[in-house]
Scaffold this active site. Sequence first.
Site, PDB file in Angstrom:
ATOM      1  N   ASP A   9      71.313  30.512  41.916  1.00 23.64           N
ATOM      2  CA  ASP A   9      71.867  31.045  40.656  1.00 23.64           C
ATOM      3  C   ASP A   9      73.215  30.438  40.243  1.00 23.64           C
ATOM      4  O   ASP A   9      74.237  30.698  40.895  1.00 23.64           O
ATOM      5  CB  ASP A   9      72.048  32.563  40.750  1.00 23.64           C
ATOM      6  CG  ASP A   9      70.759  33.301  41.118  1.00 23.64           C
ATOM      7  OD1 ASP A   9      69.896  32.705  41.783  1.00 23.64           O
ATOM      8  OD2 ASP A   9      70.631  34.486  40.741  1.00 23.64           O
ATOM      9  N   ASN A  41      72.421  33.212  35.441  1.00 22.49           N
ATOM     10  CA  ASN A  41      73.782  33.739  35.241  1.00 22.49           C
ATOM     11  C   ASN A  41      74.716  32.697  34.633  1.00 22.49           C
ATOM     12  O   ASN A  41      75.934  32.801  34.737  1.00 22.49           O
ATOM     13  CB  ASN A  41      74.385  34.197  36.571  1.00 22.49           C
ATOM     14  CG  ASN A  41      73.507  35.184  37.300  1.00 22.49           C
ATOM     15  OD1 ASN A  41      72.793  34.817  38.225  1.00 22.49           O
ATOM     16  ND2 ASN A  41      73.523  36.424  36.871  1.00 22.49           N
ATOM     17  N   ASN A  68      66.136  38.531  36.249  1.00 23.76           N
ATOM     18  CA  ASN A  68      66.251  39.808  35.541  1.00 23.76           C
ATOM     19  C   ASN A  68      67.182  39.745  34.319  1.00 23.76           C
ATOM     20  O   ASN A  68      67.096  40.587  33.443  1.00 23.76           O
ATOM     21  CB  ASN A  68      66.710  40.910  36.506  1.00 23.76           C
ATOM     22  CG  ASN A  68      67.957  40.543  37.275  1.00 23.76           C
ATOM     23  OD1 ASN A  68      68.012  39.483  37.900  1.00 23.76           O
ATOM     24  ND2 ASN A  68      68.946  41.390  37.246  1.00 23.76           N
ATOM     25  N   HIS A  69      68.081  38.748  34.259  1.00 20.92           N
ATOM     26  CA  HIS A  69      69.000  38.652  33.114  1.00 20.92           C
ATOM     27  C   HIS A  69      68.513  37.708  32.021  1.00 20.92           C
ATOM     28  O   HIS A  69      69.279  37.341  31.127  1.00 20.92           O
ATOM     29  CB  HIS A  69      70.385  38.213  33.595  1.00 20.92           C
ATOM     30  CG  HIS A  69      71.053  39.211  34.471  1.00 20.92           C
ATOM     31  ND1 HIS A  69      71.219  40.532  34.094  1.00 20.92           N
ATOM     32  CD2 HIS A  69      71.595  39.101  35.715  1.00 20.92           C
ATOM     33  CE1 HIS A  69      71.843  41.186  35.076  1.00 20.92           C
ATOM     34  NE2 HIS A  69      72.069  40.346  36.068  1.00 20.92           N
ATOM     35  N   HIS A 150      62.574  35.814  42.441  1.00 18.35           N
ATOM     36  CA  HIS A 150      63.858  36.404  42.093  1.00 18.35           C
ATOM     37  C   HIS A 150      63.808  37.903  42.391  1.00 18.35           C
ATOM     38  O   HIS A 150      63.217  38.666  41.630  1.00 18.35           O
ATOM     39  CB  HIS A 150      64.129  36.143  40.605  1.00 18.35           C
ATOM     40  CG  HIS A 150      65.543  36.374  40.219  1.00 18.35           C
ATOM     41  ND1 HIS A 150      66.527  35.436  40.421  1.00 18.35           N
ATOM     42  CD2 HIS A 150      66.154  37.441  39.662  1.00 18.35           C
ATOM     43  CE1 HIS A 150      67.680  35.914  39.986  1.00 18.35           C
ATOM     44  NE2 HIS A 150      67.478  37.129  39.527  1.00 18.35           N
ATOM     45  N   HIS A 177      72.582  36.355  45.396  1.00 21.36           N
ATOM     46  CA  HIS A 177      73.772  35.501  45.344  1.00 21.36           C
ATOM     47  C   HIS A 177      74.400  35.262  46.717  1.00 21.36           C
ATOM     48  O   HIS A 177      75.474  34.679  46.801  1.00 21.36           O
ATOM     49  CB  HIS A 177      74.830  36.044  44.378  1.00 21.36           C
ATOM     50  CG  HIS A 177      74.411  35.999  42.940  1.00 21.36           C
ATOM     51  ND1 HIS A 177      75.274  36.181  41.889  1.00 21.36           N
ATOM     52  CD2 HIS A 177      73.193  35.781  42.373  1.00 21.36           C
ATOM     53  CE1 HIS A 177      74.626  36.083  40.742  1.00 21.36           C
ATOM     54  NE2 HIS A 177      73.351  35.851  41.010  1.00 21.36           N
TER      55      HIS A 177
HETATM   56 FE   LIG Z   1      71.649  35.947  39.694  1.00 22.97          FE
HETATM   57 FE   LIG Z   2      69.207  38.273  39.142  1.00 17.52          FE
END
Ligand SMILES: [Fe+2]
Ligand SMILES: [Fe+2]
Length: 258
Positions: A9, A41, A68-69, A150, A177
């Site tokens: 990420d 991210n 998820n983002h 993920h 992370h």
């Molecule tokens: Fe992330």
């Molecule tokens: Fe994530």
Amino acid sequence: MHAILFVGDVVGSAGRRVAQAMLGPMRDELDADFVVVNGENASGGIGINPKHADELFRAGADVITLGNHTYRHREIWPYLEQRREIVRPANFLPTQPGRGTATVERGGVTLGVVNLAGNLYMPQAAPALLTADDALKEVAHADLVLVDMHAEATSEKVALGWYLDGKVAAVVGTHTHVPTADARVLPGGTAYITDVGMTGARGGVIGVRREQSISTMRTHMPQRYEPSEEDPWINAVLVRCSDQGRATAIEQILRPLA
Ligand SMILES: [Fe+2]
Ligand SMILES: [Fe+2]
């Protein structure tokens, strides 16, 4: 022999700076045929916008995976439909824009990339292990296949690794992370790691400025989170594969911004 560099990420401007500076030289140094980057991210620490996706492609990413983002920045929604080399989890709902698989070709070799999201502590999605079957059919023609799972829960990632052992070159975990110490090639020839880690500021709390994160945890009061800039590192893995598409080695690469 082939090699895939997978980068964990990319978080905020610190992560983008690392990608910019290190992806090109590392591709040469490690003789990587493919570079796959999780970019969920990249923009402000949450999500990714088209400008930063373009920046990661220019820096050397062949494929960008998400998580998820994915939908945080509206501008990325149409981009996910237009650009085939950026993928969001395949088990997201059909109402959600984008694709879950991509195939790229370099020097006559093809890489299929599948992105999946875990089901525990994550927004609702179809079961990852069930969707994996269909997603793999979409990349069945590729010489090598890499799956980015993920997920928050280690159990879901370990289970997917075993489930796909012998079927793909690599199953790599992202999202927490924090890099895990379990990189190995499973008996069937699939490289596996529970979490590759984060490409961004190690001086923060999983990418966030540490004083902000600590203050929220102490006070239980909401506040703005900004990405940390302190002590940028790359967290990645290099997967070496045979011509038959099976992994022969997985090496963790954790380095400060040179
Ligand atoms: Fe992330
Ligand atoms: Fe994530």
